[in-house]
Design a protein around this motif. Structure first.
Motif, PDB file in Angstrom:
ATOM      1  N   LEU A  23       0.987  -1.160   0.014  1.00  0.00           N
ATOM      2  CA  LEU A  23      -0.023   0.020  -0.008  1.00  0.00           C
ATOM      3  C   LEU A  23       0.837   1.199  -0.079  1.00  0.00           C
ATOM      4  O   LEU A  23       1.956   1.230   0.440  1.00  0.00           O
ATOM      5  N   SER A  24       0.423   2.274  -0.769  1.00  0.00           N
ATOM      6  CA  SER A  24       0.917   3.604  -0.629  1.00  0.00           C
ATOM      7  C   SER A  24       0.913   3.915   1.080  1.00  0.00           C
ATOM      8  O   SER A  24      -0.001   3.604   1.731  1.00  0.00           O
ATOM      9  N   LEU A  25       1.745   5.140   1.238  1.00  0.00           N
ATOM     10  CA  LEU A  25       1.841   5.570   2.647  1.00  0.00           C
ATOM     11  C   LEU A  25       0.366   6.300   3.129  1.00  0.00           C
ATOM     12  O   LEU A  25       0.034   5.999   3.874  1.00  0.00           O
ATOM     13  N   THR A  26       0.048   6.954   2.188  1.00  0.00           N
ATOM     14  CA  THR A  26      -1.580   7.411   2.327  1.00  0.00           C
ATOM     15  C   THR A  26      -2.496   6.436   2.627  1.00  0.00           C
ATOM     16  O   THR A  26      -3.183   6.568   3.627  1.00  0.00           O
ATOM     17  N   LYS A  27      -2.534   5.269   1.745  1.00  0.00           N
ATOM     18  CA  LYS A  27      -3.562   4.422   1.980  1.00  0.00           C
ATOM     19  C   LYS A  27      -3.156   3.725   3.309  1.00  0.00           C
ATOM     20  O   LYS A  27      -4.237   3.261   4.289  1.00  0.00           O
ATOM     21  N   PHE A  28      -2.096   3.376   3.755  1.00  0.00           N
ATOM     22  CA  PHE A  28      -1.652   2.783   4.840  1.00  0.00           C
ATOM     23  C   PHE A  28      -2.343   3.523   6.159  1.00  0.00           C
ATOM     24  O   PHE A  28      -2.489   3.093   7.050  1.00  0.00           O
ATOM     25  N   MET A  30      -4.421   5.742   6.210  1.00  0.00           N
ATOM     26  CA  MET A  30      -5.981   5.878   6.218  1.00  0.00           C
ATOM     27  C   MET A  30      -6.351   4.417   6.813  1.00  0.00           C
ATOM     28  O   MET A  30      -7.391   4.529   7.532  1.00  0.00           O
ATOM     29  N   LEU A  31      -5.777   3.444   6.411  1.00  0.00           N
ATOM     30  CA  LEU A  31      -6.155   2.129   7.001  1.00  0.00           C
ATOM     31  C   LEU A  31      -6.057   2.061   8.481  1.00  0.00           C
ATOM     32  O   LEU A  31      -6.848   1.569   9.265  1.00  0.00           O
ATOM     33  N   ALA A  37     -10.145   4.135  14.763  1.00  0.00           N
ATOM     34  CA  ALA A  37     -11.495   4.740  14.783  1.00  0.00           C
ATOM     35  C   ALA A  37     -12.669   3.766  15.086  1.00  0.00           C
ATOM     36  O   ALA A  37     -13.403   3.810  16.035  1.00  0.00           O
ATOM     37  N   THR A  38     -12.516   2.540  14.496  1.00  0.00           N
ATOM     38  CA  THR A  38     -13.537   1.447  14.641  1.00  0.00           C
ATOM     39  C   THR A  38     -13.186   0.826  15.960  1.00  0.00           C
ATOM     40  O   THR A  38     -14.310   0.530  16.871  1.00  0.00           O
TER      41      THR A  38
END
Length: 92
Positions: A23-28, A30-31, A37-38
């Motif tokens: 994953l890109s750093l941004t997607k990581f 966000m995940l 949060a969950t």
């Protein structure tokens, strides 16, 4: 073909998250945020103020029921005593 030509074909521009997670750093990031949060949301649902209010309300209700049981037992003993006294009087 020497070693330098072999190493030129390897892409060293990938970030750590792309190497290990794909994953890109941004997607990581966000995940990771979504997972945290969950987790916090589920924690609030299970252990939040609403659950605490319900628990405290049930404790108060249990205390009320215990006192009501004691009151009814006392009243029952008095009524049984009165019943047996009346039964004894009517038997004479």
């Amino acid at each position: 073909m020497n070693n330098e030509e072999l190493f030129e074909g390897i892409d060293d521009t990938q970030s750590i998250t792309q190497k290990y997670f794909g994953l890109s750093l941004t997607k990581f990031l966000m995940l990771v945020f979504l997972v945290f949060a969950t987790g916090i949301y589920i924690g609030i649902l299970l252990y939040g103020t609403n659950s605490l209010e319900v628990f405290l309300g049930l404790q108060d209700y249990e205390e009320y029921l215990q006192s009501e049981i004691q009151r009814l037992r006392t009243e029952n003993a008095e009524l049984q005593k009165e019943y047996f006294e009346l039964k004894e009087i009517s038997a004479k």
